[in-house]
Design a protein around this motif. Structure first.
Motif, short mmCIF file in Angstrom:
data_model
loop_
_atom_site.label_atom_id
_atom_site.label_comp_id
_atom_site.label_asym_id
_atom_site.label_seq_id
_atom_site.Cartn_x
_atom_site.Cartn_y
_atom_site.Cartn_z
N GLY A 170 -31.72 -53.24 124.36
CA GLY A 170 -30.41 -53.29 123.72
C GLY A 170 -29.31 -52.78 124.63
N LEU A 171 -29.63 -51.71 125.39
CA LEU A 171 -28.66 -51.19 126.36
C LEU A 171 -28.38 -52.20 127.46
CD1 LEU A 171 -26.95 -48.86 127.50
CD2 LEU A 171 -29.04 -47.98 128.59
N GLN A 172 -29.42 -52.93 127.85
CA GLN A 172 -29.26 -53.93 128.90
C GLN A 172 -28.35 -55.06 128.45
OE1 GLN A 172 -33.01 -55.10 130.48
NE2 GLN A 172 -32.15 -56.22 132.21
N ALA A 173 -28.41 -55.42 127.18
CA ALA A 173 -27.53 -56.47 126.66
C ALA A 173 -26.08 -56.00 126.63
CB ALA A 173 -27.98 -56.88 125.26
N SER A 174 -25.87 -54.69 126.41
CA SER A 174 -24.52 -54.14 126.36
C SER A 174 -24.00 -53.81 127.75
CB SER A 174 -24.50 -52.88 125.48
OG SER A 174 -23.25 -52.26 125.51
N GLY A 179 -28.70 -50.67 131.83
CA GLY A 179 -29.91 -51.02 131.08
C GLY A 179 -31.06 -51.38 132.00
N SER A 180 -30.79 -52.08 133.10
CA SER A 180 -31.84 -52.45 134.05
C SER A 180 -32.42 -51.21 134.72
CB SER A 180 -31.29 -53.41 135.10
OG SER A 180 -30.84 -54.60 134.50
N PRO A 215 -19.99 -41.59 129.40
CA PRO A 215 -19.04 -41.87 128.29
C PRO A 215 -18.49 -43.28 128.31
CG PRO A 215 -18.04 -40.45 129.96
CD PRO A 215 -19.48 -40.56 130.31
N LYS A 216 -18.66 -44.00 129.41
CA LYS A 216 -18.14 -45.36 129.48
C LYS A 216 -19.04 -46.37 128.80
CE LYS A 216 -15.79 -44.50 133.90
NZ LYS A 216 -15.67 -44.95 135.32
N LEU A 217 -20.28 -45.98 128.47
CA LEU A 217 -21.21 -46.92 127.84
C LEU A 217 -20.76 -47.21 126.42
CD1 LEU A 217 -24.64 -45.46 129.04
CD2 LEU A 217 -23.43 -47.45 129.94
N SER A 218 -20.88 -48.47 126.03
CA SER A 218 -20.45 -48.89 124.68
C SER A 218 -21.62 -49.30 123.79
CB SER A 218 -19.48 -50.08 124.81
OG SER A 218 -20.10 -51.17 125.49
N TYR A 219 -22.82 -48.93 124.15
CA TYR A 219 -24.01 -49.29 123.36
C TYR A 219 -23.96 -48.57 122.01
CZ TYR A 219 -29.00 -49.84 122.27
OH TYR A 219 -30.20 -50.14 121.67
N THR A 220 -24.11 -49.32 120.94
CA THR A 220 -23.96 -48.75 119.59
C THR A 220 -25.07 -47.75 119.25
OG1 THR A 220 -25.12 -50.68 118.69
CG2 THR A 220 -22.71 -50.76 118.71
#
Length: 324
Positions: A170-174, A179-180, A215-220
């Motif tokens: 899911g993180l990789q999709a965001s 994510g990789s 903090p820049k990550l937007s993963y829900t």
């Protein structure tokens, strides 16, 4: 149902009812429970003399796991049942089950020692304990037997890593780049754990947490992922003394998973207590049912009756009926 069946096949009077059957079952369970509680929770004799004992049989394998049933007194909660199975590596068909509810007046070490002693355990015999690393199970195993080896169940490690890998997808999709990196680190940590390199695995899990603390990550589901990473780190760190080289153990044909204990959980509690009927139980009622259930599965209930009532004999050809 039991009462109706007994009235159909036996000449019993109308005085037999469900309460009578339940009370008799409780009396049998209390007697079985008292015998287990009377056993010492430690090995008898002097450790200096254990080396003089006859050559022991092949090692015993003991798998311990927990299952949950609904609490009758607090219907929104479940309580844990401890169950397990043991067998000798040289005789895998000679298996025995045990089970109990850990209460204030319960002494698990006595029950486990009584169980192993009934299986012919010697003080100089090697034992392999496999468990999921839960605190109560870990405390039960350590310190009660000097020749034992403790192994963290590989199945439970992979189960936790699988959950983390799903979050990493899911993180990789965001965020493909982060994510990789997290996915690669988790794959590496799994390989390190398989080969018993706990330090490297912990370092990789810690690096995953560092990448996710951006903090820049937007993963829900980022907070949930961070929580699972912290729990995984603590799980491996707390059980690192129980993590061997699984690959080497597998090459030598040794067990690395408690899959056989999962079947025991189903044998002991699933039908009457959890998966089929969803019944609600008191802790005492569940504990007593476990004593009789495991005695039946171990084919020892008839022997118990024979020892309790010496004047009676058990005719196995007539379905286990007792005669004076």
């Amino acid at each position: 149902m039991t009462t109706r069946l007994l009235k159909d096949v036996l000449p019993v009077g109308n005085g037999l009812n469900a309460s009578t059957v339940r009370n008799h079952l409780c009396q049998v369970a209390q007697r079985l429970d008292a015998e287990a509680e009377s056993h010492a929770g430690f090995l008898s004799g002097c450790p200096r003399d254990w080396g003089k004992l006859p050559k022991p049989r092949k090692p015993l394998v003991v798998g311990i796991d927990g299952g949950y049933v609904r609490d009758r007194n607090d219907k929104k909660r479940n309580f844990e049942i401890i169950a397990g199975k043991s067998f000798s590596i040289g005789a895998p068909t000679d298996t025995r089950r045990f089970g109990f509810v850990q209460k204030d007046d319960c002494h698990p070490e006595r029950r486990l020692m009584a169980h192993l002693s009934a299986q012919g355990m010697q003080a100089n015999q090697q034992i392999f304990f496999l468990s999921d690393g839960a605190n109560n199970l870990r405390e039960l195993q350590f310190g009660m037997y000097p020749e034992s080896t403790h192994v963290l169940d590989w199945f439970h490690i992979t189960m936790r890593l699988t959950v983390l890998m799903q979050y990493a997808k899911g993180l990789q999709a965001s965020d493909p780049e982060t994510g990789s990196k997290v996915s690669a680190l988790l794959e590496s940590s799994k390989r390190y754990l398989w080969h018993g390199n706990v330090a490297a695995a912990l370092e990789h899990i810690d690096n995953c947490s560092m990448y996710c603390d951006d903090p820049k990550l937007s993963y829900t589901n980022l907070k949930s992922l961070q929580k699972h990473l912290d729990e995984m780190y603590a799980y491996i760190r707390n059980n690192q003394m129980m993590i061997p080289n699984y690959g080497e153990m597998r090459r030598y044909g040794e067990l690395v998973s408690t899959a056989f204990v999962e079947s025991t959980i189903n044998e002991v509690i699933a039908r009457r207590m959890a998966k089929k009927q969803q019944m609600q139980w008191s802790r005492k009622g569940a504990h007593y049912l476990l004593q009789t259930r495991t005695a039946v599965l171990n084919n020892e209930l008839q022997d118990k009756f024979a020892s309790w009532y010496p004047g009676c004999t058990i005719d196995e050809q007539s379905g286990g009926a007792m005669a004076a």
